[in-house]
Scaffold this motif. Structure first.
Motif: not given
Length: 116
Positions: A81-108
């Motif tokens: 759906v990224v092509a239909r939703m446009g840049p907002s979906s890319v920003v949301e996915m990077f926010g989601f990945l940042a949240l996951l990365m914060a969890g991994v960094l905390y565990a590390w």
């Protein structure tokens, strides 16, 4: 109460289906189930008790695996759906990945991924 009727019917059909398949399997089985036979892996006798506990480190590794597994579950539909939703979906996915990365960094940082 009327809105629960389809759910209860589906639950009853599921239970009857499971009970029916189990009864059918028992009816067509060639030999009775073996009791008193020890389980084995590759023909070797078991080394540890079947109810032995895992080390607590494995639970942390499992949680990190599940976090990345959830990431993949959300990434596959996102790619469609990224092509239909446009840049907002890319920003949301990077926010989601940042949240996951914060969890991994905390565990590390807490040493959860250290094996020594």
């Amino acid at each position: 109460m009327d809105e629960l009727v389809p759910t209860l019917v589906l639950l009853a059909v599921g239970v009857l289906l499971v009970v029916g398949v189990r009864a059918l399997a028992r009816a067509v089985s060639v030999a009775p189930p073996l009791t008193g036979v020890m389980p084995h892996a590759g023909g070797l006798p078991p080394v540890e008790h079947p109810l032995s506990r895992f080390h607590v480190r494995w639970y942390v590794v499992t949680m990190v695996f599940l976090a990345f597994d959830m990431e993949m579950i959300f990434m596959y539909p996102w790619t469609l759906v990224v092509a239909r939703m446009g840049p907002s979906s890319v920003v949301e996915m990077f926010g989601f990945l940042a949240l996951l990365m914060a969890g991994v960094l905390y565990a590390w940082r807490e040493g959860a991924l250290r094996w020594t």
